[in-house]
Design a protein around this motif. Structure first.
Motif, PDB file in Angstrom:
ATOM      1  N   UNK A 144      32.406  28.078-115.879  1.00  0.00           N
ATOM      2  CA  UNK A 144      32.008  27.101-115.622  1.00  0.00           C
ATOM      3  C   UNK A 144      30.276  26.991-115.161  1.00  0.00           C
ATOM      4  N   UNK A 145      30.390  27.972-115.265  1.00  0.00           N
ATOM      5  CA  UNK A 145      28.771  28.947-114.360  1.00  0.00           C
ATOM      6  C   UNK A 145      27.949  29.189-116.117  1.00  0.00           C
ATOM      7  N   UNK A 146      27.907  28.472-117.522  1.00  0.00           N
ATOM      8  CA  UNK A 146      27.486  28.187-119.033  1.00  0.00           C
ATOM      9  C   UNK A 146      26.748  27.085-118.049  1.00  0.00           C
ATOM     10  N   UNK A 147      25.608  27.209-118.642  1.00  0.00           N
ATOM     11  CA  UNK A 147      24.690  26.095-118.486  1.00  0.00           C
ATOM     12  C   UNK A 147      24.205  25.588-120.046  1.00  0.00           C
ATOM     13  N   UNK A 148      25.300  24.196-119.828  1.00  0.00           N
ATOM     14  CA  UNK A 148      26.159  23.268-120.767  1.00  0.00           C
ATOM     15  C   UNK A 148      24.906  22.220-120.610  1.00  0.00           C
ATOM     16  N   UNK A 149      24.134  21.806-122.013  1.00  0.00           N
ATOM     17  CA  UNK A 149      23.200  21.538-122.201  1.00  0.00           C
ATOM     18  C   UNK A 149      22.770  20.578-124.063  1.00  0.00           C
TER      19      UNK A 149
END
Length: 795
Positions: A144-149
């Motif tokens: 959930x630390x992944x930056x989703x864009x």
């Protein structure tokens, strides 16, 4: 693939099927899963694909698998969902329907991990009812630390605090106020900050570029997938699912798009999406490009986005509607006739007397009240300049509060802190509005000096008090907040980059008043904005009615601040900050020409959506310009850096604006000549019937942003030593010759209106060493080109 509305063939401008068929050596996956060569042979391409897979396997990547996806629906809800192995051939789904599935793949750049795909589903059974077909990208080992864009609609997965409230959203109860307010949004598509699971359902019309991406800091990986807008079944669906506990995520492209809920202005509504009814022989095709590469930082992911955002979907610059000079003529006429109120000595946001609400009469900043006077000073006649001076006199003479800030909301006779339909009850004023005026007032002071006009000492004393108020905030709180008490100068609600333009205002104030304290505050605040927001991948709180959602307005304002700090200090670090911010700004700008429905207002005027700008994740539509700026700072940045992406972005924005201006011989909706509505609806947030429509009325901020665009930017920018010619205006320019003595340029005006053309001419050395001003007779050549004619000029 066909155009969803006209049925005419649709061929992408680059990549994918159209380009693949023009190349030799393309490999296809046939029914038995083996690759059958076309002319030129498949083996070399197969080796490239295997080499790419080997490279990707070596990456410390998430475990990613692609699957074919077949979903059946009852209404807008999934009845059955099936993922099939990524292997071409024939397959039988959960409803016993048989499909032939083919995949064309082309390695575009093996070292950068770029691969094109075209997936085709052909129904072999007699019929399939209410079905949607697509591709799933499944990731294990997810964090959930992944930056989703998703450009203009999803930043960091929209995992923010949220407040469920009707429009206009705000913290009306002082008990909710916080100095350390976290980023807070209304109800928007989100992967959820506090829940273990999250799901985002979009169509390509929800995004400025049809693209989904993420950056994994733990795996040092950047991944993106960009697709076409859609096919004959309509826009593609873009879906993202996150399961935090299972550490899994899924990105999916589906055709047609079927969402349970569509995003609206104040949350969600049931969608009226429906799946397709297909018969034997029907084919559904999806075209997309995947990018997977190492990335040491989020900025590297954004850099990849900036480079690739325009390479897949169609966009054109080859259209002309109205030259800048004609735009100015009709808009100036509108302002002098229907925006000026002689009774209050102010330019109003609407026609005087038509609205009783103060927010429709005058505001200090944000929507243009204190900014509308600058284009009048830049290009107006004697009457317009006189009115601008009178308007400024009212602001400086009647609106300043004890704190040094200004009342930002008024009817011309009474002025209050800020508000929407009515003034806030606890003296809160909007920091964005205050910062806009601090900066724009000094831009107007500079213009008055060029006009050899005296600046009243009372105006200078007044503006210095506002600069002091901002310095006091910075020195006391280490921020300038989002809303402050206009009477006391205390922060009511903190956080956000609502004050993104404040560093620019303070930097100029350090020169205007010879006060180093202002520059220290400007640099400290700008550095904080960079560390706390730019490095996190978004800025927030620019519009006054989105809580503190990610937005474009604060991003472009902060870009203006970084460039202004560079001009004031000469320090290259501010250009570095601007470089990292540029892709974030670009993410809000539509990168392609959306295919509007035939019934829509945008289709009727043949609108090209490229260059239109989304306001925020809360607004869910793009608009004709930057609120409320010209984008001049992009040109200044380009002159200092020669960064072509900045010049291209400015060209898209500026060139797009004139087509949205209503004219007597080209009316748009029911708007008067010079009117411009903020709606460029790509999404169905106001219902499918309003995609490309709902031009309800002219909007003050679009009017002001347009006038700033055509008065602060040249028609043509030319670097004669490099032969660089960029046309912002609705003109054409051809470089005929170039030698040591200069250049010869043919300027063509394909519009029906006579044009007065401003050509900014310099060398690349001049660009790096001198400040930009459009009022420099040594660099600006003005020529006149009649309608549907050309002129040749030696420069």
């Amino acid at each position: 693939m066909t155009d969803r509305y006209s049925g005419t063939p649709f061929v992408p401008t680059t990549g994918l099927r159209g380009r693949q068929q023009a190349r030799k050596g393309i490999a296809n996956e046939n029914g038995n899963g083996r690759r059958s060569p076309s002319k030129g042979g498949a083996k070399p391409r197969m080796r490239l694909v295997m080499a790419l897979l080997a490279v990707l396997t070596c990456l410390p990547a998430l475990a990613q698998q692609k699957h074919f996806a077949i979903n059946y629906y009852s209404g807008n809800k999934i009845d059955a969902s099936q993922s099939l192995p990524w292997q071409g051939g024939t397959a039988t789904d959960a409803r016993s329907n048989e499909w032939r599935i083919e995949v064309d793949s082309t390695v575009v750049d093996k070292w950068q991990g770029i691969v094109d795909y075209v997936v085709r589903y052909t129904l072999l059974s007699p019929a399939a009812r209410q079905v949607s077909l697509g591709v799933n990208f499944d990731f294990d080992g997810w964090s959930a630390q992944n930056f989703v864009f998703v450009p203009a609609i999803v930043y960091d997965g929209n995992r923010f605090d949220r407040k469920v409230i009707n429009y206009p959203p705000y913290w009306y109860d002082p008990e909710e106020w916080r100095i350390d307010m976290p980023t807070t949004t209304p109800l928007i598509p989100s992967l959820e900050k506090y829940e273990s699971r999250g799901r985002i359902e979009l169509t390509t019309g929800n995004a400025a570029t049809p693209l989904m991406a993420f950056y994994s800091p733990g795996k040092s990986l950047s991944w993106m997938v960009q697709c076409l807008q859609g096919n004959r079944l309509g826009d593609f669906g873009l879906f993202i699912d996150e399961d935090k506990q299972q550490r899994q995520a899924r990105f999916a492209i589906m055709s047609p798009a079927v969402r349970e809920k569509r995003a609206t202005g104040s949350g969600f509504a049931d969608s009226d999406d429906r799946a397709a009814d297909l018969k034997a022989g029907d084919t559904v095709e999806l075209s997309f490009r995947v990018y997977s590469r190492r990335a040491r930082s989020l900025q590297e992911m954004y850099g990849s986005f900036l480079r690739h955002r325009k390479e897949l979907n169609p966009h054109t610059e080859d259209y002309a509607v109205m030259p800048f000079s004609e735009v100015w003529r009709v808009m100036d006429a509108l302002f002098q006739k229907d925006r000026w109120s002689e009774s209050i000595d102010m330019y109003c946001l609407t026609k005087p007397g038509t609205y009783a609400g103060w927010n429709q009469i005058w505001q200090l900043g944000w929507v243009g009240g204190g900014q509308a006077t600058l284009p009048m000073l830049l290009q107006g006649d004697a009457t317009a300049i006189d009115r601008a001076m009178r308007n400024l006199g009212v602001i400086f003479g009647k609106t300043q509060a004890p704190s040094g800030f200004y009342y930002a909301y008024g009817n011309g006779r009474e002025f209050k802190s800020f508000g929407y339909g009515e003034a806030f009850k606890h003296n809160e004023t909007f920091v964005r509005s205050q910062g806009d005026f601090l900066y724009m007032a000094q831009r107007q002071f500079a213009r008055l000096k060029e006009l050899h006009r005296d600046i009243p000492s009372a105006w200078l004393t007044s503006l210095r008090r506002e600069a002091d108020a901002f310095c006091n905030l910075w020195e006391r709180y280490g921020q300038v907040g989002q809303f402050v008490d206009v009477e006391t100068g205390d922060i009511c609600i903190g956080g956000s980059t609502a004050g993104a333009i404040v560093p620019a205002g303070l930097a100029l104030a350090s020169q205007t008043f010879g006060e180093s304290r202002y520059l220290r505050a400007a640099e400290g605040l700008a550095a904080k904005f960079y560390d706390d927001y730019v490095l996190k991948g978004y800025t927030t709180g620019g519009p006054g009615e989105i809580l503190s959602s990610p937005d474009s307005e604060s991003a472009f304002a902060l870009f203006e601040s970084f460039v202004t700090l560079y001009e004031v200090t000469g320090q290259g670090k501010w250009l570095d900050c601007a470089k990292d911010l540029l892709p974030i700004c670009a993410s809000w700008v539509v990168s392609y020409d959306f295919r509007f429905p035939e019934h829509s207002a945008m289709h009727r005027i043949d609108a090209h959506s490229t260059g239109s700008v989304w306001a925020s994740v809360a607004n869910k539509h793009s608009a004709p310009a930057i609120c409320t700026w010209s984008g001049e700072s992009l040109l200044k940045y380009y002159r200092a850096t020669a960064d072509p992406y900045a010049l291209s972005l400015l060209k898209d924005i500026a060139h797009g604006v004139p087509q949205y201006i209503s004219h007597s011989d080209r009316p748009i909706g029911n708007m008067e000549p010079g009117g411009a509505c903020e709606r460029v609806n790509l999404s169905d947030w106001e219902g499918k019937q309003n995609v490309g429509g709902n031009l309800f009325a002219s909007c003050a901020w679009v009017e002001v942003a347009t006038m700033l665009t055509v008065t602060q930017l040249p028609s043509i920018y030319l670097q004669r030593d490099k032969g660089i010619v960029e046309v912002f205006d609705h003109l054409k320019a051809e470089l005929l010759s170039r030698d040591g003595r200069g250049v010869e340029l043919r300027v063509s005006n394909p519009t029906r209106y006579n044009a007065e053309v401003k050509i900014y001419v310099e060398t690349s050395k001049d660009a790096r060493r001198s400040l930009y001003t459009l009022n420099n007779p040594d660099k600006v050549k003005v020529i006149k080109v009649k309608a549907n004619s050309s002129e040749t000029v030696r420069l």
